[in-house]
Design a protein around this motif. Structure first.
Motif, short mmCIF file in Angstrom:
data_model
loop_
_atom_site.label_atom_id
_atom_site.label_comp_id
_atom_site.label_asym_id
_atom_site.label_seq_id
_atom_site.Cartn_x
_atom_site.Cartn_y
_atom_site.Cartn_z
N TYR A 165 105.38 29.24 -66.78
CA TYR A 165 105.87 27.86 -66.66
C TYR A 165 107.33 27.69 -67.06
CZ TYR A 165 100.86 27.42 -66.44
OH TYR A 165 99.55 27.61 -66.10
N GLY A 166 108.00 28.75 -67.48
CA GLY A 166 109.39 28.65 -67.89
C GLY A 166 109.55 28.33 -69.36
N SER A 167 108.84 27.31 -69.85
CA SER A 167 108.96 26.94 -71.27
C SER A 167 107.73 26.17 -71.70
CB SER A 167 110.20 26.08 -71.50
OG SER A 167 110.00 24.81 -70.91
N LEU A 168 107.59 26.04 -73.02
CA LEU A 168 106.48 25.27 -73.58
C LEU A 168 106.58 23.81 -73.15
CD1 LEU A 168 103.99 25.13 -75.41
CD2 LEU A 168 105.53 24.90 -77.38
N ASP A 169 107.82 23.28 -73.13
CA ASP A 169 108.00 21.89 -72.70
C ASP A 169 107.56 21.66 -71.26
OD1 ASP A 169 108.77 20.78 -75.06
OD2 ASP A 169 110.93 20.99 -74.71
N SER A 170 107.86 22.62 -70.39
CA SER A 170 107.44 22.48 -68.99
C SER A 170 105.93 22.49 -68.88
CB SER A 170 107.99 23.59 -68.11
OG SER A 170 109.34 23.81 -68.38
N LEU A 171 105.29 23.34 -69.70
CA LEU A 171 103.82 23.37 -69.68
C LEU A 171 103.25 22.01 -70.11
CD1 LEU A 171 100.98 24.73 -69.61
CD2 LEU A 171 101.38 25.39 -71.99
N LYS A 172 103.82 21.46 -71.19
CA LYS A 172 103.34 20.16 -71.67
C LYS A 172 103.51 19.10 -70.58
CE LYS A 172 104.46 20.97 -76.56
NZ LYS A 172 105.37 20.59 -77.66
N LYS A 173 104.67 19.12 -69.93
CA LYS A 173 104.94 18.16 -68.86
C LYS A 173 103.90 18.28 -67.74
CE LYS A 173 109.69 17.42 -68.92
NZ LYS A 173 110.98 17.96 -68.50
N LEU A 174 103.63 19.54 -67.36
CA LEU A 174 102.68 19.80 -66.28
C LEU A 174 101.28 19.30 -66.66
CD1 LEU A 174 102.68 21.29 -63.50
CD2 LEU A 174 101.83 23.30 -64.74
N MET A 175 100.88 19.57 -67.91
CA MET A 175 99.54 19.13 -68.34
C MET A 175 99.47 17.61 -68.44
SD MET A 175 98.30 22.10 -71.02
CE MET A 175 96.62 21.46 -71.18
N LEU A 230 97.65 32.51 -67.07
CA LEU A 230 97.42 31.13 -67.49
C LEU A 230 97.32 30.22 -66.27
CD1 LEU A 230 99.88 30.90 -70.50
CD2 LEU A 230 97.37 30.91 -70.62
N MET A 231 96.58 29.13 -66.45
CA MET A 231 96.32 28.23 -65.33
C MET A 231 96.11 26.82 -65.88
SD MET A 231 92.94 28.84 -63.06
CE MET A 231 91.81 28.03 -64.15
N VAL A 232 96.75 25.84 -65.24
CA VAL A 232 96.55 24.43 -65.64
C VAL A 232 95.67 23.76 -64.60
CG1 VAL A 232 97.72 22.20 -65.86
CG2 VAL A 232 98.72 24.24 -66.91
N SER A 233 94.68 23.00 -65.05
CA SER A 233 93.84 22.28 -64.10
C SER A 233 93.28 21.02 -64.75
CB SER A 233 92.68 23.17 -63.61
OG SER A 233 91.79 23.42 -64.68
N TYR A 259 95.40 3.08 -78.29
CA TYR A 259 96.41 3.06 -77.22
C TYR A 259 96.06 2.11 -76.07
CZ TYR A 259 98.22 7.24 -79.54
OH TYR A 259 98.74 8.12 -80.46
N GLN A 260 94.84 1.55 -76.09
CA GLN A 260 94.34 0.74 -74.96
C GLN A 260 94.52 1.52 -73.65
OE1 GLN A 260 96.69 -1.14 -77.21
NE2 GLN A 260 94.86 -1.01 -78.48
N ASN A 261 95.20 0.92 -72.67
CA ASN A 261 95.30 1.58 -71.37
C ASN A 261 96.46 2.56 -71.28
OD1 ASN A 261 97.10 -0.53 -71.62
ND2 ASN A 261 97.25 -0.84 -69.42
N LYS A 262 97.17 2.78 -72.40
CA LYS A 262 98.39 3.59 -72.32
C LYS A 262 98.11 5.08 -72.51
CE LYS A 262 99.78 0.53 -75.17
NZ LYS A 262 100.34 -0.34 -76.20
N ARG A 263 97.51 5.67 -71.50
CA ARG A 263 97.15 7.09 -71.56
C ARG A 263 98.38 7.96 -71.80
NH1 ARG A 263 93.67 9.89 -66.68
NH2 ARG A 263 91.99 8.59 -67.47
N GLY A 264 99.49 7.59 -71.20
CA GLY A 264 100.73 8.37 -71.33
C GLY A 264 101.21 8.45 -72.77
N GLU A 265 101.06 7.35 -73.50
CA GLU A 265 101.49 7.34 -74.90
C GLU A 265 100.59 8.23 -75.76
OE1 GLU A 265 102.04 3.78 -77.91
OE2 GLU A 265 102.86 3.28 -75.94
N TYR A 266 99.30 8.17 -75.50
CA TYR A 266 98.34 9.06 -76.18
C TYR A 266 98.70 10.52 -75.92
CZ TYR A 266 93.85 11.76 -75.92
OH TYR A 266 92.87 12.71 -76.00
N LEU A 267 99.02 10.83 -74.65
CA LEU A 267 99.37 12.21 -74.30
C LEU A 267 100.67 12.64 -74.96
CD1 LEU A 267 98.44 11.99 -70.52
CD2 LEU A 267 97.28 13.41 -72.24
N GLY A 268 101.61 11.70 -75.06
CA GLY A 268 102.87 12.03 -75.72
C GLY A 268 102.66 12.40 -77.18
N ASN A 269 101.73 11.72 -77.84
CA ASN A 269 101.53 11.94 -79.28
C ASN A 269 100.59 13.08 -79.62
OD1 ASN A 269 103.29 9.89 -79.80
ND2 ASN A 269 101.71 8.34 -80.15
#
Ligand code: MN
Length: 332
Positions: A122-132, A155-158, A194-204
């Motif tokens: 994936y190039g970097s850990l950050d790219s993997l996190k972004k992809l997931m 490794l594989m992301v799904s 987080y209510q409906n804010k899935r993105g914020e949960y994923l960020g944390n």
């Protein structure tokens, strides 16, 4: 005599009724409030005591009277079982994994071997996190996002819907593997905070991912490579494969461009610490040859020698390299 009959009856009843439970709720490896503020205490408590417990109970009901099977075997043979076994068996497997890949220790890091694999894929850990995170945000409704080791050991992301996971034989072949990290993206995993804010949960959630556990799982699935402790030979191998196969097909551009790099890597190899199991005088002599001949090859390239001469010298270097690998494979 009477006592024996009672004991026998008790044993019979307990093995043939729902009182006997094949699967049980695992204890949490940390307190419910230990992941605050990334995941709140109430969410963790309800998630474990109610949701996970319900999957355990549902699984025991679904498999009642069908004998013993391990959770892993169940996943791999899921197509032969009911939807109830699939939903609850997946729920039990997924949550059992989930608790262990979280930790109160903030910002743990992947092991060097896992990090190397992440960078390679994936190039970097950050790219993997972004992809997931993208896969998690793209999951409509309930499901999971996974980092797995595929059958090719890569490794594989799904992402899977509901409580499915990459071990299940009901999941498309291309998405099958053994999970090393799973992130729950059901609303019950984050809604209270987080209510409906899935993105914020994923960020944390990344701050409490247990990379020590993920690395342990990865390393147990992907055995250590023979030359993992000798990066200098792997680096030489890279430049050899980038140049030799093209040359065989008549394309000398890569070696004309990389002949100096090849010399540098041969010199680095000659100065590297040879792992003790490969440390033999024949190996050292062959590496010295590699240095000498790679310099001659570079001279030919600088002099713009004929293709045939460059190809012959590169082939000779390739043979020396394989002699080294061969010497390292011999029993001793
Ligand atoms: Mn859940």
């Amino acid at each position: 005599m009477k006592l024996r009959i009672i004991l026998f009856a008790l044993a019979f009843i307990s093995f043939n009724s729902p009182l006997w439970a094949q699967f049980t709720l695992p204890a949490m490896p940390y307190a419910y409030d230990a992941l605050e503020p990334a995941i709140d205490s109430m969410t963790m408590r309800i998630h474990h005591q109610r949701h996970h417990q319900a999957y355990v109970n549902g699984l025991n009901e679904a498999l009642a009277g069908q004998g013993n099977i391990s959770l892993e075997e169940l996943m791999k043979n899921m197509s032969k079982y009911s939807d109830k076994a699939r939903n609850n068996g997946g729920g039990h497997y997924n949550h059992s994994l989930f608790w262990t890949v979280l930790t109160p220790v903030q910002n743990t890091q992947p092991s060097p071997r896992l990090l190397q694999a992440i960078q390679a894929s994936y190039g970097s850990l950050d790219s993997l996190k972004k992809l997931m995170n993208q896969a998690a945000l793209g999951r409509f409704g309930s499901g999971w996002v996974w980092l797995s080791v595929g059958e090719n050991k890569k490794l594989m992301v799904s992402s899977t819907p509901n409580q499915d996971n990459p071990l299940m034989d009901v999941v498309p072949q291309a998405q099958r593997g053994t999970p090393v990290l799973g992130i729950d993206v059901w609303e019950h995993a984050y809604y209270l905070k987080y209510q409906n804010k899935r993105g914020e949960y994923l960020g944390n959630i990344w701050s409490v991912i247990n990379w020590n556990e993920v690395s342990k799982r990865y390393e147990s699935l992907v055995p250590k490579g023979k030359f993992d402790d000798w990066p200098a030979i792997k680096e030489f191998h890279k430049v050899m494969s980038e140049t030799f196969h093209s040359a065989e097909e008549g394309n000398l551009d890569p070696i004309r461009k990389l002949s100096k790099v090849m010399v540098e890597r041969a010199v680095t190899l000659s100065k590297s610490v040879i792992p003790s199991e490969f440390d033999k005088k024949e190996v050292k002599a062959a590496i010295a040859d590699l240095v000498k001949e790679s310099k001659k090859l570079d001279d030919l390239v600088q002099k713009k020698a004929k293709d045939a001469d460059i190809t012959a010298k590169l082939t000779q270097l390739h043979d020396i390299f394989h002699k080294i690998v061969g010497l390292c494979s011999e029993e001793h």
